[in-house]
Design a protein around this motif. Structure first.
Motif, PDB file in Angstrom:
ATOM      1  N   VAL A   1      21.678  28.719  56.239  1.00  0.00           N
ATOM      2  CA  VAL A   1      20.327  28.734  56.437  1.00  0.00           C
ATOM      3  C   VAL A   1      19.931  27.993  57.719  1.00  0.00           C
ATOM      4  CG1 VAL A   1      19.985  26.900  54.941  1.00  0.00           C
ATOM      5  CG2 VAL A   1      18.201  28.524  54.826  1.00  0.00           C
ATOM      6  N   ARG A   2      18.734  28.503  58.160  1.00  0.00           N
ATOM      7  CA  ARG A   2      17.941  27.873  59.115  1.00  0.00           C
ATOM      8  C   ARG A   2      16.527  27.842  58.954  1.00  0.00           C
ATOM      9  NH1 ARG A   2      22.616  27.104  59.947  1.00  0.00           N
ATOM     10  NH2 ARG A   2      23.531  27.440  62.029  1.00  0.00           N
ATOM     11  N   TRP A   3      15.774  26.902  59.318  1.00  0.00           N
ATOM     12  CA  TRP A   3      14.338  26.916  58.979  1.00  0.00           C
ATOM     13  C   TRP A   3      13.614  27.079  60.600  1.00  0.00           C
ATOM     14  CZ3 TRP A   3      11.750  21.643  57.073  1.00  0.00           C
ATOM     15  CH2 TRP A   3      10.369  21.799  56.954  1.00  0.00           C
ATOM     16  N   GLN A   4      12.934  27.999  60.630  1.00  0.00           N
ATOM     17  CA  GLN A   4      12.241  28.498  61.954  1.00  0.00           C
ATOM     18  C   GLN A   4      10.669  27.823  61.889  1.00  0.00           C
ATOM     19  OE1 GLN A   4      13.376  30.451  64.706  1.00  0.00           O
ATOM     20  NE2 GLN A   4      11.769  29.207  65.524  1.00  0.00           N
ATOM     21  N   HIS A   5      10.636  26.739  61.990  1.00  0.00           N
ATOM     22  CA  HIS A   5       9.215  26.028  62.186  1.00  0.00           C
ATOM     23  C   HIS A   5       8.410  26.455  63.184  1.00  0.00           C
ATOM     24  CE1 HIS A   5       6.166  23.036  61.960  1.00  0.00           C
ATOM     25  NE2 HIS A   5       6.448  22.725  60.767  1.00  0.00           N
ATOM     26  N   PRO A   6       7.347  26.863  62.853  1.00  0.00           N
ATOM     27  CA  PRO A   6       6.229  27.256  63.919  1.00  0.00           C
ATOM     28  C   PRO A   6       6.251  26.534  65.319  1.00  0.00           C
ATOM     29  CG  PRO A   6       5.151  27.004  61.851  1.00  0.00           C
ATOM     30  CD  PRO A   6       6.388  26.935  61.578  1.00  0.00           C
ATOM     31  N   ASP A   7       6.032  25.192  65.029  1.00  0.00           N
ATOM     32  CA  ASP A   7       6.051  24.250  66.046  1.00  0.00           C
ATOM     33  C   ASP A   7       7.148  23.489  66.599  1.00  0.00           C
ATOM     34  OD1 ASP A   7       2.935  24.788  65.789  1.00  0.00           O
ATOM     35  OD2 ASP A   7       3.104  23.130  64.155  1.00  0.00           O
ATOM     36  N   LEU A   8       8.395  23.158  65.337  1.00  0.00           N
ATOM     37  CA  LEU A   8       9.251  22.387  65.975  1.00  0.00           C
ATOM     38  C   LEU A   8      10.524  23.302  66.048  1.00  0.00           C
ATOM     39  CD1 LEU A   8       9.033  19.943  62.693  1.00  0.00           C
ATOM     40  CD2 LEU A   8       8.227  19.642  65.266  1.00  0.00           C
ATOM     41  N   GLY A   9      10.366  24.595  66.060  1.00  0.00           N
ATOM     42  CA  GLY A   9      11.561  25.410  66.402  1.00  0.00           C
ATOM     43  C   GLY A   9      12.471  25.434  65.228  1.00  0.00           C
ATOM     44  N   LEU A  10      13.747  25.771  65.724  1.00  0.00           N
ATOM     45  CA  LEU A  10      14.939  26.169  64.749  1.00  0.00           C
ATOM     46  C   LEU A  10      15.195  24.601  64.283  1.00  0.00           C
ATOM     47  CD1 LEU A  10      16.105  28.655  63.933  1.00  0.00           C
ATOM     48  CD2 LEU A  10      17.921  28.461  65.271  1.00  0.00           C
ATOM     49  N   ILE A  11      15.409  24.492  62.844  1.00  0.00           N
ATOM     50  CA  ILE A  11      15.817  23.182  62.396  1.00  0.00           C
ATOM     51  C   ILE A  11      16.953  23.654  61.805  1.00  0.00           C
ATOM     52  CG2 ILE A  11      15.306  21.266  60.788  1.00  0.00           C
ATOM     53  CD1 ILE A  11      12.257  22.195  61.151  1.00  0.00           C
ATOM     54  N   SER A  12      18.135  22.678  61.873  1.00  0.00           N
ATOM     55  CA  SER A  12      19.505  22.824  61.256  1.00  0.00           C
ATOM     56  C   SER A  12      19.430  22.391  59.716  1.00  0.00           C
ATOM     57  CB  SER A  12      20.380  21.725  62.007  1.00  0.00           C
ATOM     58  OG  SER A  12      21.473  21.359  61.408  1.00  0.00           O
ATOM     59  N   PRO A  13      20.259  23.036  59.202  1.00  0.00           N
ATOM     60  CA  PRO A  13      20.280  22.584  57.645  1.00  0.00           C
ATOM     61  C   PRO A  13      20.919  21.205  57.415  1.00  0.00           C
ATOM     62  CG  PRO A  13      22.042  24.133  58.201  1.00  0.00           C
ATOM     63  CD  PRO A  13      21.114  23.950  59.338  1.00  0.00           C
ATOM     64  N   LEU A  14      21.409  20.799  58.362  1.00  0.00           N
ATOM     65  CA  LEU A  14      21.791  19.136  58.168  1.00  0.00           C
ATOM     66  C   LEU A  14      20.550  18.243  57.971  1.00  0.00           C
ATOM     67  CD1 LEU A  14      24.764  19.042  60.851  1.00  0.00           C
ATOM     68  CD2 LEU A  14      24.850  19.179  58.284  1.00  0.00           C
ATOM     69  N   GLN A  15      19.336  18.777  58.593  1.00  0.00           N
ATOM     70  CA  GLN A  15      18.095  17.927  58.537  1.00  0.00           C
ATOM     71  C   GLN A  15      17.400  18.203  57.232  1.00  0.00           C
ATOM     72  OE1 GLN A  15      17.596  18.907  62.824  1.00  0.00           O
ATOM     73  NE2 GLN A  15      16.536  17.040  62.615  1.00  0.00           N
ATOM     74  N   PHE A  16      17.729  19.353  56.600  1.00  0.00           N
ATOM     75  CA  PHE A  16      16.748  19.641  55.449  1.00  0.00           C
ATOM     76  C   PHE A  16      17.516  19.825  54.024  1.00  0.00           C
ATOM     77  CE2 PHE A  16      17.023  23.698  57.588  1.00  0.00           C
ATOM     78  CZ  PHE A  16      17.082  24.661  56.359  1.00  0.00           C
ATOM     79  N   ILE A  17      18.744  20.168  54.076  1.00  0.00           N
ATOM     80  CA  ILE A  17      19.348  20.201  52.824  1.00  0.00           C
ATOM     81  C   ILE A  17      19.528  19.359  51.881  1.00  0.00           C
ATOM     82  CG2 ILE A  17      21.528  20.885  51.628  1.00  0.00           C
ATOM     83  CD1 ILE A  17      20.322  23.232  52.751  1.00  0.00           C
ATOM     84  N   SER A  18      19.599  17.890  52.209  1.00  0.00           N
ATOM     85  CA  SER A  18      19.457  16.746  51.743  1.00  0.00           C
ATOM     86  C   SER A  18      18.070  16.509  50.989  1.00  0.00           C
ATOM     87  CB  SER A  18      20.261  15.424  52.408  1.00  0.00           C
ATOM     88  OG  SER A  18      19.405  15.293  53.392  1.00  0.00           O
TER      89      SER A  18
END
Ligand code: C2E
Ligand code: MG
Ligand code: MG
Ligand code: MG
Length: 291
Positions: free
Chosen positions: A62-79
């Motif tokens: 999974v990836r998070w495509q944030h409109p301002d922050l860009g592509l966020i790694s799962p390491l930064q949001f799974i926990s």
């Protein structure tokens, strides 16, 4: 003086704490919105059979495509998703997306393809897990043998009856089960004989150093031999060099995954890769039969 110092330290600590948790809270809300507003996406990393050289499946990441922050790694949001309880809806969304995509590729004649989906510990404990998996397979039409669930050692380390029951239920549905990042947990190995597993994924930390560190090489060899003795398949994660690949081949590793072949890529790009493979194979077949 010392008292002042201590107090200042405390204040600093408290300020850090509250700003940290405020940040987590804000991020949690953002993540909740991301799930609603379709800012999440799934990338796929090919997994190859070492003997045939074919892509037989892929891992969904999974990836998070944030409109301002860009592509966020799962390491930064799974926990964060685990802490906020968002992991169950998020995990279900990933599973649904990955199963639907796999079914679509199969329907396009790129069968048989197997997709591996990561399951977090909290998601595993969720009472609705079995129903969710069954529902996703039913809705998407993907046959259960084409879904693999990647478990962490922390899940199987808990020798609870509930854990065994859940694993048996998943297995009875026909789903494949693997242990992710094998060798990095602190669990005993006895779960390997008790639980109905199919595959071990050798952690990339061992793979990365296996050509330069004899201890890592010994661990990789031992894991492969043990897995085969237990009638389990082995996949090496994080393969980055041809040197690693040839060593893994010599040691009879079954499958490989890593940036040497491809990073995780968007569905569209992965579809191209599959099409390319299918075309190559068709041409090879024509050349063989037509000569
Ligand atoms: P993982 O399940 O062990 O996935 C493999 C990770 O290694 C991926 O990182 C992948 O991009 C990376 N990788 C693969 N080959 C190479 C290589 O050759 N070199 C290097 N340096 N890295 C490689 P990614 O996508 O950032 O995911 C990180 C972790 O986040 C995953 O580790 C998994 O634990 C978690 N994760 C990702 N998607 C999901 C999900 O949908 N649900 C849950 N619960 N966790 C997820
Ligand atoms: Mg994984
Ligand atoms: Mg892994
Ligand atoms: Mg990992």
């Amino acid at each position: 003086r010392a008292k002042d110092h201590g107090r200042n330290n405390y204040q600093l600590y408290a300020a850090e704490m509250s700003s940290l948790s405020f940040e987590r809270l804000a991020l949690g809300n953002m993540l909740r919105k991301a799930l609603d507003h379709e800012e999440l996406l799934v990338h796929y990393q090919p997994q190859l059979d070492l003997r045939t050289g074919r892509i037989f499946g892929m891992e969904a990441l999974v990836r998070w495509q944030h409109p301002d922050l860009g592509l966020i790694s799962p390491l930064q949001f799974i926990s964060l998703a685990e802490e906020t309880g968002l992991i169950s809806p998020l995990g279900e969304w990933v599973m649904r997306t990955a199963c639907a995509q796999t079914k679509a590729w199969q329907a396009a004649g790129l069968a048989p393809l197997r997709v591996a989906v990561n399951l977090s510990a909290r998601q595993f404990k969720h009472v609705g897990l079995i129903d969710t998996v069954a529902q996703v397979l039913d809705d998407t039409g993907l046959e259960p043998q084409y879904l693999e669930l990647e478990l962490t050692e922390s899940i199987v380390a808990e020798n609870a009856e509930a854990t065994i029951a859940t694993l048996r239920d998943l297995k009875a549905m026909g789903i494949k089960l693997s242990i992710d990042d094998f060798g990095t947990g602190y669990s005993s190995l006895s779960y390997l004989k008790r639980f109905p597993l199919d595959l071990l994924k050798i952690d990339q930390s061992f793979v990365h150093h296996m050509t330069s560190d004899s201890d890592d090489a010994a661990i990789v060899t031992a894991v492969i031999n043990m897995a085969h003795s237990l009638k389990l398949k082995v996949i090496a994660e994080g393969v980055q060099t041809e040197e690693q690949l040839s060593l893994l081949r010599r040691q009879d590793c079954d499958q490989v995954q890593g940036n040497l072949f491809s990073k995780p890529i968007a569905a569209e790009e992965f579809g191209q890769l599959l099409l390319q493979q299918a075309t190559n194979e068709r041409w090879q077949h024509l050349l063989r039969t037509g000569s």
